[in-house]
Motif scaffolding. Structure first.
Motif, PDB file in Angstrom:
ATOM      1  N   ALA A 241       0.830  -1.207   0.000  1.00  0.00           N
ATOM      2  CA  ALA A 241       0.000   0.000   0.000  1.00  0.00           C
ATOM      3  C   ALA A 241       0.864   1.257   0.000  1.00  0.00           C
ATOM      4  O   ALA A 241       0.483   2.288  -0.558  1.00  0.00           O
ATOM      5  N   MET A 242       2.053   1.161   0.591  1.00  0.00           N
ATOM      6  CA  MET A 242       2.916   2.334   0.703  1.00  0.00           C
ATOM      7  C   MET A 242       3.745   2.589  -0.551  1.00  0.00           C
ATOM      8  O   MET A 242       3.873   3.737  -1.002  1.00  0.00           O
ATOM      9  N   ILE A 243       4.330   1.520  -1.122  1.00  0.00           N
ATOM     10  CA  ILE A 243       5.245   1.735  -2.248  1.00  0.00           C
ATOM     11  C   ILE A 243       4.783   1.042  -3.533  1.00  0.00           C
ATOM     12  O   ILE A 243       5.451   1.126  -4.558  1.00  0.00           O
ATOM     13  N   GLY A 244       3.659   0.327  -3.481  1.00  0.00           N
ATOM     14  CA  GLY A 244       3.096  -0.241  -4.696  1.00  0.00           C
ATOM     15  C   GLY A 244       3.516  -1.656  -5.006  1.00  0.00           C
ATOM     16  O   GLY A 244       3.015  -2.269  -5.943  1.00  0.00           O
ATOM     17  N   GLU A 245       4.452  -2.227  -4.226  1.00  0.00           N
ATOM     18  CA  GLU A 245       4.892  -3.598  -4.454  1.00  0.00           C
ATOM     19  C   GLU A 245       5.531  -4.134  -3.171  1.00  0.00           C
ATOM     20  O   GLU A 245       5.747  -3.381  -2.212  1.00  0.00           O
ATOM     21  N   ARG A 246       5.829  -5.416  -3.176  1.00  0.00           N
ATOM     22  CA  ARG A 246       6.501  -5.995  -2.016  1.00  0.00           C
ATOM     23  C   ARG A 246       7.895  -5.389  -1.842  1.00  0.00           C
ATOM     24  O   ARG A 246       8.566  -5.078  -2.826  1.00  0.00           O
ATOM     25  N   PHE A 247       8.300  -5.245  -0.584  1.00  0.00           N
ATOM     26  CA  PHE A 247       9.566  -4.599  -0.261  1.00  0.00           C
ATOM     27  C   PHE A 247      10.676  -5.643  -0.260  1.00  0.00           C
ATOM     28  O   PHE A 247      10.549  -6.700   0.354  1.00  0.00           O
ATOM     29  N   GLY A 248      11.784  -5.331  -0.930  1.00  0.00           N
ATOM     30  CA  GLY A 248      12.871  -6.287  -1.064  1.00  0.00           C
ATOM     31  C   GLY A 248      13.633  -6.572   0.219  1.00  0.00           C
ATOM     32  O   GLY A 248      14.364  -7.574   0.293  1.00  0.00           O
TER      33      GLY A 248
ATOM     34  N   ARG B  96      12.218  -6.714   3.519  1.00  0.00           N
ATOM     35  CA  ARG B  96      11.172  -6.785   4.546  1.00  0.00           C
ATOM     36  C   ARG B  96      11.703  -7.278   5.880  1.00  0.00           C
ATOM     37  O   ARG B  96      11.359  -6.740   6.942  1.00  0.00           O
ATOM     38  N   GLU B  97      12.521  -8.331   5.880  1.00  0.00           N
ATOM     39  CA  GLU B  97      12.988  -8.914   7.139  1.00  0.00           C
ATOM     40  C   GLU B  97      13.790  -7.910   7.952  1.00  0.00           C
ATOM     41  O   GLU B  97      13.675  -7.864   9.183  1.00  0.00           O
ATOM     42  N   GLU B  98      14.599  -7.112   7.287  1.00  0.00           N
ATOM     43  CA  GLU B  98      15.363  -6.085   7.997  1.00  0.00           C
ATOM     44  C   GLU B  98      14.431  -5.056   8.623  1.00  0.00           C
ATOM     45  O   GLU B  98      14.662  -4.590   9.740  1.00  0.00           O
ATOM     46  N   LEU B  99      13.365  -4.717   7.896  1.00  0.00           N
ATOM     47  CA  LEU B  99      12.421  -3.731   8.409  1.00  0.00           C
ATOM     48  C   LEU B  99      11.660  -4.277   9.616  1.00  0.00           C
ATOM     49  O   LEU B  99      11.401  -3.559  10.580  1.00  0.00           O
TER      50      LEU B  99
ATOM     51  N   GLU C  14      13.628   4.397  -3.525  1.00  0.00           N
ATOM     52  CA  GLU C  14      14.289   4.073  -4.787  1.00  0.00           C
ATOM     53  C   GLU C  14      13.557   2.944  -5.510  1.00  0.00           C
ATOM     54  O   GLU C  14      13.370   2.989  -6.732  1.00  0.00           O
ATOM     55  N   GLN C  15      13.117   1.927  -4.757  1.00  0.00           N
ATOM     56  CA  GLN C  15      12.358   0.827  -5.358  1.00  0.00           C
ATOM     57  C   GLN C  15      11.057   1.361  -5.966  1.00  0.00           C
ATOM     58  O   GLN C  15      10.645   0.949  -7.054  1.00  0.00           O
TER      59      GLN C  15
END
Length: 435
Positions: free
Chosen positions: A120-127, A129-132, A184-185
């Motif tokens: 919802a925030m950036i339009g796609e899955r975040f590369g 995620r685990e770090e976040l 950037e993503q």
């Protein structure tokens, strides 16, 4: 209750009457946030809305977030994302069923909520995620406000020995590094999309960047502000949502009759359907009651977020001086036997004949806060809460690990700015309804 927290004067509010005074009658007086030593270190790169001091900037930012960023229309626009992530979630657990091993429900729900929120925030899955998610866990611990350097801010020695400020600065650097990566993503994805696709499928970061360019809502945003708001949206939204879902599942395992009633409701409402959609949620009132009872018994933010008295005033006959930190003990209020029958018992049906709600008008029940500082992401959180819980109960039967009986399920809490389960919840799933 008046306390001295090290050098800091603090008042803890633990009754609905006092909470009403703080969050309604004298709402403006208590509308600002205290900036602790740790918090100052974490907001050095930019200030979002949650901890922003009360004033014109906060009012404009709050208006922008409420009317544009997290409006009901915007939240509804993310429905396809929530339903798609829920379907992936079901598929992942279904694939694990034949192995007969217990599933780490805590980890899987955290991943689901994170993926849904980030899309919802950036339009796609975040590369990354685990770090976040690791940053979220760290934020829960360092954000409690009870570190030595927060209690004795004037002592350089205490701050040096405590080390929390160093940890907070390292946390901020890591969080902003991840937010930079997300931006950037997002830009890479948008560069390959047509103008029509961008207009029809605008994510939250897109709204922020557009607002920065256009200067709308009388709220100029710099890059630091955008990063802070994005980090805040994820840290606050994903943590409270996943924590509430896990507590709900734990309580349902301890109360099999409640789970059975919820699954019966799902079976009647969905009948021959093979998946849960958000259209179905309007026909699932008992699921909503389970969520309300979970928020009452396991309030995600037990002390809400701290407030600071801007002008000396009187609360229920007691003087509260300017500069005093005020903590609303929502956990205690939601368990007050004066207002709740059998307050320690998980009873969703208590809300059937009761009009009490969490929208900020019933001060015996304020899991999202009330007044000017009520959580602006309430609708965003509820959309995920209802769908994920419905999916968990519709598609699977759940059993405790061998040798564990419902009354002995570990319910120990972990201390932090929010109250998580201390240990992950492991359960055995059996597929009921395949996709």
């Amino acid at each position: 209750m008046y306390l001295r927290l090290g050098e800091l004067p603090a008042v803890v509010v633990s009754s609905p009457d006092a909470a009403r005074e703080v969050m309604k009658t004298h709402d403006v007086t208590f509308a600002t946030r205290p900036l602790s030593t740790t918090l100052r270190a974490t907001v050095a790169g930019g200030l979002g809305v949650a901890f922003s001091p009360y004033g014109e900037r906060w009012r404009q930012l709050r208006k922008f977030i409420t009317l544009e960023l997290l409006s009901a229309k915007r939240v509804r626009s993310f429905r396809p994302i929530r339903e798609d992530e829920a379907a992936r979630f079901v598929g992942g657990i279904a694939a694990a069923c034949p192995a007969g091993e217990p599933v780490n429900v805590t980890a899987r729900v955290a991943n689901l909520v994170a993926d849904s929120a980030l899309r919802a925030m950036i339009g796609e899955r975040f590369g990354r995620r685990e770090e976040l998610l690791k940053c979220v866990a760290q934020a829960v611990k360092i954000g409690s406000g009870f570190n030595a350097c927060d209690l004795f801010p004037s002592s350089r020695l205490v701050c040096a020995i405590d080390g929390t400020v160093r940890k907070a600065r390292a946390f901020t650097r890591k969080t902003f590094e991840l937010v930079d990566y997300a931006i950037e993503q997002h830009r890479e994805r948008r560069s390959g999309a047509s103008a029509t696709d961008v207009a029809e499928d605008e994510d939250l970061l897109g709204v922020l960047l557009r607002t920065q360019e256009e200067g709308g809502f009388g709220c100029p945003l710099d890059v630091g502000d955008i990063k802070a708001i994005l980090a805040e949206l994820f840290l606050a939204g994903s943590e409270s949502t996943s924590t509430t879902i896990i507590w709900a599942m734990a309580e349902l395992m301890r109360n099999p009759s409640v789970m059975k009633r919820a699954q019966t409701e799902l079976g009647c409402a969905l009948q021959d359907k093979s998946t849960v959609t958000e259209d179905d949620l309007v026909n699932l009132p008992y699921i909503k009651l389970i969520i309300k009872e979970t928020l009452r018994l396991h309030t995600p933010g037990p002390l809400l977020l701290p407030r600071e008295c801007q002008e000396s005033c009187e609360i229920l006959g007691y003087d509260v001086l300017k500069g005093t930190i005020v903590l609303v003990n929502a956990w205690a209020i939601c368990r007050d036997p004066k207002y709740w029958d059998e307050p320690e018992v998980f009873k969703p049906h208590r809300f059937e004949e009761c009009t009490t709600d969490f929208m900020g008008t019933d001060f015996c029940y304020t899991p999202f806060g009330a007044g000017r500082r009520i959580c602006p992401g309430l609708a965003f959180a509820l959309a995920n809460l209802e769908l994920v819980l419905a999916v968990l109960l519709f598609h699977f039967d759940w059993q405790l690990p061998s040798g564990v009986i419902p009354s002995e399920l570990d319910m120990e809490e972990e201390v932090g700015i929010s109250v998580r389960r201390k240990r992950d919840l492991f359960l055995h799933p059996t597929l009921r309804v395949p996709l």
